[in-house]
Design an enzyme around this catalytic site. Sequence first.
Site, PDB file in Angstrom:
ATOM      1  N   PHE A  48      -5.466   7.598   6.342  1.00 36.36           N
ATOM      2  CA  PHE A  48      -6.280   6.309   6.605  1.00 36.36           C
ATOM      3  C   PHE A  48      -5.033   5.190   6.629  1.00 36.36           C
ATOM      4  O   PHE A  48      -5.709   4.060   7.013  1.00 36.36           O
ATOM      5  CB  PHE A  48      -7.513   6.055   5.757  1.00 36.36           C
ATOM      6  CG  PHE A  48      -7.058   5.854   4.316  1.00 36.36           C
ATOM      7  CD1 PHE A  48      -6.546   4.683   3.531  1.00 36.36           C
ATOM      8  CD2 PHE A  48      -7.280   6.954   3.309  1.00 36.36           C
ATOM      9  CE1 PHE A  48      -6.010   4.651   2.296  1.00 36.36           C
ATOM     10  CE2 PHE A  48      -7.023   6.908   2.118  1.00 36.36           C
ATOM     11  CZ  PHE A  48      -6.339   5.786   1.469  1.00 36.36           C
ATOM     12  N   TYR A 102       0.708  -1.185  -0.019  1.00 39.01           N
ATOM     13  CA  TYR A 102       0.126   0.020   0.011  1.00 39.01           C
ATOM     14  C   TYR A 102       0.857   1.294  -0.050  1.00 39.01           C
ATOM     15  O   TYR A 102       0.366   2.161   0.478  1.00 39.01           O
ATOM     16  CB  TYR A 102      -1.092  -0.039   1.408  1.00 39.01           C
ATOM     17  CG  TYR A 102      -2.070  -0.737   0.945  1.00 39.01           C
ATOM     18  CD1 TYR A 102      -3.027  -0.558   0.095  1.00 39.01           C
ATOM     19  CD2 TYR A 102      -2.491  -1.715   1.827  1.00 39.01           C
ATOM     20  CE1 TYR A 102      -4.195  -1.397  -0.305  1.00 39.01           C
ATOM     21  CE2 TYR A 102      -3.684  -2.705   1.708  1.00 39.01           C
ATOM     22  CZ  TYR A 102      -4.643  -2.305   0.489  1.00 39.01           C
ATOM     23  OH  TYR A 102      -5.437  -3.242   0.195  1.00 39.01           O
ATOM     24  N   ARG A 111     -11.765  -5.526 -10.999  1.00 38.35           N
ATOM     25  CA  ARG A 111     -12.367  -4.068 -10.736  1.00 38.35           C
ATOM     26  C   ARG A 111     -13.793  -3.839 -10.761  1.00 38.35           C
ATOM     27  O   ARG A 111     -14.522  -3.397  -9.743  1.00 38.35           O
ATOM     28  CB  ARG A 111     -11.412  -3.116 -11.221  1.00 38.35           C
ATOM     29  CG  ARG A 111     -10.018  -3.138 -10.831  1.00 38.35           C
ATOM     30  CD  ARG A 111      -9.624  -2.432  -9.610  1.00 38.35           C
ATOM     31  NE  ARG A 111     -10.038  -1.181  -9.196  1.00 38.35           N
ATOM     32  CZ  ARG A 111      -9.474  -0.604  -8.020  1.00 38.35           C
ATOM     33  NH1 ARG A 111      -8.833  -1.303  -7.219  1.00 38.35           N
ATOM     34  NH2 ARG A 111     -10.108   0.477  -7.696  1.00 38.35           N
ATOM     35  N   ARG A 140     -18.588  -5.813  -3.423  1.00 38.51           N
ATOM     36  CA  ARG A 140     -18.591  -4.866  -2.250  1.00 38.51           C
ATOM     37  C   ARG A 140     -19.871  -4.098  -2.049  1.00 38.51           C
ATOM     38  O   ARG A 140     -20.421  -4.162  -1.025  1.00 38.51           O
ATOM     39  CB  ARG A 140     -17.611  -3.664  -2.397  1.00 38.51           C
ATOM     40  CG  ARG A 140     -16.010  -3.945  -2.422  1.00 38.51           C
ATOM     41  CD  ARG A 140     -15.171  -3.134  -2.837  1.00 38.51           C
ATOM     42  NE  ARG A 140     -13.904  -3.177  -2.408  1.00 38.51           N
ATOM     43  CZ  ARG A 140     -12.696  -2.354  -3.073  1.00 38.51           C
ATOM     44  NH1 ARG A 140     -12.986  -1.659  -3.996  1.00 38.51           N
ATOM     45  NH2 ARG A 140     -11.653  -2.418  -2.528  1.00 38.51           N
ATOM     46  N   THR A 162     -14.819   1.486  -4.073  1.00 35.96           N
ATOM     47  CA  THR A 162     -14.011   1.591  -3.058  1.00 35.96           C
ATOM     48  C   THR A 162     -14.885   1.450  -1.698  1.00 35.96           C
ATOM     49  O   THR A 162     -15.033   0.832  -0.860  1.00 35.96           O
ATOM     50  CB  THR A 162     -12.859   2.507  -2.969  1.00 35.96           C
ATOM     51  OG1 THR A 162     -12.162   2.416  -3.926  1.00 35.96           O
ATOM     52  CG2 THR A 162     -12.062   2.394  -1.662  1.00 35.96           C
ATOM     53  N   ASN A 217     -13.850  -3.388   3.346  1.00 32.67           N
ATOM     54  CA  ASN A 217     -14.406  -3.720   1.921  1.00 32.67           C
ATOM     55  C   ASN A 217     -13.818  -4.911   1.366  1.00 32.67           C
ATOM     56  O   ASN A 217     -14.031  -5.159   0.080  1.00 32.67           O
ATOM     57  CB  ASN A 217     -14.284  -2.395   1.150  1.00 32.67           C
ATOM     58  CG  ASN A 217     -12.828  -2.276   0.892  1.00 32.67           C
ATOM     59  OD1 ASN A 217     -11.936  -2.968   1.250  1.00 32.67           O
ATOM     60  ND2 ASN A 217     -12.449  -0.973   0.052  1.00 32.67           N
TER      61      ASN A 217
HETATM   62  P1  IDP Z   1      -9.354   0.011  -3.868  1.00 31.76           P
HETATM   63  O1  IDP Z   1      -8.958  -0.590  -2.915  1.00 31.76           O
HETATM   64  O2  IDP Z   1     -10.641   0.291  -4.408  1.00 31.76           O
HETATM   65  O3  IDP Z   1      -8.199   0.373  -5.042  1.00 31.76           O
HETATM   66  P2  IDP Z   1      -7.923   2.636  -2.719  1.00 31.76           P
HETATM   67  O4  IDP Z   1      -8.167   4.115  -3.012  1.00 31.76           O
HETATM   68  O5  IDP Z   1      -6.532   2.297  -3.487  1.00 31.76           O
HETATM   69  O6  IDP Z   1      -9.203   1.763  -3.126  1.00 31.76           O
HETATM   70  O7  IDP Z   1      -7.473   2.470  -1.266  1.00 31.76           O
HETATM   71  C1  IDP Z   1      -6.932   1.162  -0.730  1.00 31.76           C
HETATM   72  C2  IDP Z   1      -7.806   0.716   0.503  1.00 31.76           C
HETATM   73  O8  IDP Z   1      -7.496   1.552   1.424  1.00 31.76           O
HETATM   74  C3  IDP Z   1      -9.212   0.598   0.373  1.00 31.76           C
HETATM   75  O9  IDP Z   1      -9.697  -0.441  -0.388  1.00 31.76           O
HETATM   76  C4  IDP Z   1      -9.726   0.751   2.008  1.00 31.76           C
HETATM   77  O10 IDP Z   1      -9.497  -0.503   2.502  1.00 31.76           O
HETATM   78  C5  IDP Z   1      -8.502   1.432   2.349  1.00 31.76           C
HETATM   79  N1  IDP Z   1      -9.366   3.042   2.384  1.00 31.76           N
HETATM   80  C6  IDP Z   1      -9.060   4.113   1.468  1.00 31.76           C
HETATM   81  N2  IDP Z   1      -9.953   5.099   1.613  1.00 31.76           N
HETATM   82  C7  IDP Z   1     -10.086   5.111   3.225  1.00 31.76           C
HETATM   83  C8  IDP Z   1     -10.769   5.450   3.881  1.00 31.76           C
HETATM   84  O11 IDP Z   1     -11.107   6.821   3.608  1.00 31.76           O
HETATM   85  N3  IDP Z   1     -11.157   5.092   5.097  1.00 31.76           N
HETATM   86  C9  IDP Z   1     -10.472   3.955   5.584  1.00 31.76           C
HETATM   87  N4  IDP Z   1     -10.091   3.101   4.580  1.00 31.76           N
HETATM   88  C10 IDP Z   1      -9.685   3.731   3.338  1.00 31.76           C
HETATM   89 MG    MG Z   2      -6.165   0.764  -5.024  1.00 32.30          MG
END
Ligand code: IDP
Ligand code: MG
Length: 150
Positions: free
Chosen positions: A58, A50, A86, A103, A92, A113
């Site tokens: 976050f 990550y 995707r 999701r 997300t 998620n």
């Molecule tokens: P994605 O998993 O759909 O690619 P990303 O924006 O890459 O989404 O974010 C990675 C992961 O970080 C998300 O799947 C989620 O688990 C976590 N995440 C992202 N934004 C937030 C937030 O605002 N609060 C809590 N967790 C978040």
């Molecule tokens: Mg991502």
Amino acid sequence: MIERTFVLLKPDAVQRGLMGEIVGRLESKGLKPVAMKFMRLPKELAERHYAEHKGKSFFPGLIEYIISGPVLCMVWEGENAVASVRTMMGKTNPQDALPGTIRGDLCQQTGRNAIHGSDSVDSARREISNFFNDYEITEWKRSIDPWFFE
Ligand code: IDP
Ligand code: MG
């Protein structure tokens, strides 16, 4: 275009007993599994996976969540596999994810998620090499392939 994508079922999916449901959806779609590994992620690997989110508010919570229990790490292969997974995952934030998506059907909050899927072919290549050695990726011929691919 046949592609490979990296998919990770997060600790909530494992704890909730959703591995079978989610793997089943990917299988039914016709995607082919070429690698799977069930493990608790070392923090260092979680942070590398990550890395693009380092510094965001976050990030600490995300790392704690992702190392809080075992995860199922996988590589799936198929037509347009990156975008296809995707689409199957949904947005997300599960509140924005459409019904019919993983999701959208199974989750409540962004922070729980259930599933990760690579967001591009380049990310997929990077993520696969973070998690798997070449010898852990299994090339195999599936006898039903002619019923998925003309
Ligand atoms: P994605 O998993 O759909 O690619 P990303 O924006 O890459 O989404 O974010 C990675 C992961 O970080 C998300 O799947 C989620 O688990 C976590 N995440 C992202 N934004 C937030 C937030 O605002 N609060 C809590 N967790 C978040
Ligand atoms: Mg991502």
